[in-house]
Design a protein around this motif. Structure first.
Motif, PDB file in Angstrom:
ATOM      1  N   THR A 147      38.722  36.079  42.916  1.00 52.76           N
ATOM      2  CA  THR A 147      40.434  36.738  41.958  1.00 52.76           C
ATOM      3  C   THR A 147      39.902  37.863  41.266  1.00 52.76           C
ATOM      4  O   THR A 147      41.227  39.028  41.348  1.00 52.76           O
ATOM      5  CB  THR A 147      40.992  35.353  41.782  1.00 52.76           C
ATOM      6  N   ARG A 148      38.185  37.691  41.649  1.00 54.85           N
ATOM      7  CA  ARG A 148      37.782  39.462  40.387  1.00 54.85           C
ATOM      8  C   ARG A 148      38.212  39.239  39.325  1.00 54.85           C
ATOM      9  O   ARG A 148      39.339  40.658  39.000  1.00 54.85           O
ATOM     10  CB  ARG A 148      38.499  40.897  41.754  1.00 54.85           C
ATOM     11  N   THR A 149      38.119  38.374  38.730  1.00 53.83           N
ATOM     12  CA  THR A 149      38.618  38.346  37.702  1.00 53.83           C
ATOM     13  C   THR A 149      37.707  38.867  36.914  1.00 53.83           C
ATOM     14  O   THR A 149      36.809  38.044  36.648  1.00 53.83           O
ATOM     15  CB  THR A 149      39.494  36.644  36.954  1.00 53.83           C
ATOM     16  N   ASP A 150      37.957  39.852  35.649  1.00 50.00           N
ATOM     17  CA  ASP A 150      37.042  40.383  34.844  1.00 50.00           C
ATOM     18  C   ASP A 150      37.019  39.365  32.878  1.00 50.00           C
ATOM     19  O   ASP A 150      38.647  39.449  32.777  1.00 50.00           O
ATOM     20  CB  ASP A 150      37.131  41.810  33.798  1.00 50.00           C
ATOM     21  N   GLN A 155      36.751  32.527  39.603  1.00 47.54           N
ATOM     22  CA  GLN A 155      36.555  34.211  38.941  1.00 47.54           C
ATOM     23  C   GLN A 155      36.109  35.235  39.696  1.00 47.54           C
ATOM     24  O   GLN A 155      36.429  36.351  40.176  1.00 47.54           O
ATOM     25  CB  GLN A 155      35.776  34.515  37.643  1.00 47.54           C
ATOM     26  N   LEU A 156      35.680  34.917  40.661  1.00 47.43           N
ATOM     27  CA  LEU A 156      34.357  35.719  41.608  1.00 47.43           C
ATOM     28  C   LEU A 156      35.322  36.239  43.165  1.00 47.43           C
ATOM     29  O   LEU A 156      36.136  37.694  42.985  1.00 47.43           O
ATOM     30  CB  LEU A 156      33.515  35.352  42.177  1.00 47.43           C
ATOM     31  N   ARG A 213      29.844  38.924  38.645  1.00 44.69           N
ATOM     32  CA  ARG A 213      30.738  37.535  38.639  1.00 44.69           C
ATOM     33  C   ARG A 213      29.769  36.726  39.829  1.00 44.69           C
ATOM     34  O   ARG A 213      29.276  35.452  39.752  1.00 44.69           O
ATOM     35  CB  ARG A 213      31.684  37.625  39.196  1.00 44.69           C
ATOM     36  N   ASN A 219      32.544  42.178  35.275  1.00 47.12           N
ATOM     37  CA  ASN A 219      33.209  43.249  35.618  1.00 47.12           C
ATOM     38  C   ASN A 219      33.755  44.153  37.264  1.00 47.12           C
ATOM     39  O   ASN A 219      33.844  44.765  37.607  1.00 47.12           O
ATOM     40  CB  ASN A 219      34.165  44.273  34.565  1.00 47.12           C
ATOM     41  N   SER A 220      32.193  42.709  37.840  1.00 43.85           N
ATOM     42  CA  SER A 220      32.385  43.830  39.444  1.00 43.85           C
ATOM     43  C   SER A 220      31.741  42.747  39.945  1.00 43.85           C
ATOM     44  O   SER A 220      31.568  41.087  39.823  1.00 43.85           O
ATOM     45  CB  SER A 220      31.471  44.391  39.452  1.00 43.85           C
ATOM     46  N   ASP A 221      31.684  42.000  41.004  1.00 41.19           N
ATOM     47  CA  ASP A 221      31.697  41.492  42.241  1.00 41.19           C
ATOM     48  C   ASP A 221      30.504  40.831  41.738  1.00 41.19           C
ATOM     49  O   ASP A 221      29.878  39.706  42.031  1.00 41.19           O
ATOM     50  CB  ASP A 221      32.006  41.590  43.870  1.00 41.19           C
ATOM     51  N   THR A 222      29.780  42.447  41.942  1.00 41.09           N
ATOM     52  CA  THR A 222      28.160  41.781  41.838  1.00 41.09           C
ATOM     53  C   THR A 222      27.937  40.476  40.070  1.00 41.09           C
ATOM     54  O   THR A 222      27.519  39.384  40.356  1.00 41.09           O
ATOM     55  CB  THR A 222      27.214  42.964  41.566  1.00 41.09           C
TER      56      THR A 222
END
Length: 145
Positions: free
Chosen positions: A102-105, A99-100, A115, A110-113
């Protein structure tokens, strides 16, 4: 070995509350997999996993319900169930990493931080399972023999 571990598992009110609390969390999460949060959980299934997303969500939800129910209803088997719960949390960790990466919300992450912060909590769940069931101590004590 399991019977030896079961007899050596420490019991205390804080551990019992922790075990039942973790069981409740897993029951809630598992039921959510099958109902209201099914779509959110599907978004977390890694793309590289060669299984149908919905199957993974349903299966992992059923496993969470089983583990959660066992944590609550099977106190004499708490060490074995604690080991199973810890292994489950380790097994699903790649989904959190995916999830982190692939930047999946999903679930408001909804942010890298956000996740990345979530990744810190997976080891906490492993430790919670091992501590609250007495598995950590039972294993250490059984190795001394």
């Amino acid at each position: 070995m399991t019977s030896t571990l079961a007899t050596k598992a420490p019991k205390s009110i804080p551990r019992t509350i922790g075990r039942i609390g973790l069981g409740a969390v897993l029951l809630f999460a598992g039921i959510s997999h099958l109902t209201v949060a099914r779509e959110e959980f599907r978004a977390q299934v890694p793309e590289w996993l060669p299984l149908d997303d919905d199957f993974v969500v349903l299966a992992s939800g059923a496993v969470e319900i089983a583990i959660g129910g066992a944590l609550v209803a099977l106190p004499k088997q708490r060490v074995a169930v604690g080991l199973i719960a810890a292994a489950f949390f380790v097994a699903i960790f790649p989904g959190n990493i995916s999830q982190l990466v692939t930047r999946t919300d999903a679930f408001g992450l909804n942010s890298d931080t956000s996740r990345a912060v979530r990744l810190v909590f997976q080891p906490v769940l492993v430790l919670w399972a091992l501590w609250s069931t007495g598995a950590w101590r039972a294993i250490r004590e059984s190795r001394k023999r």
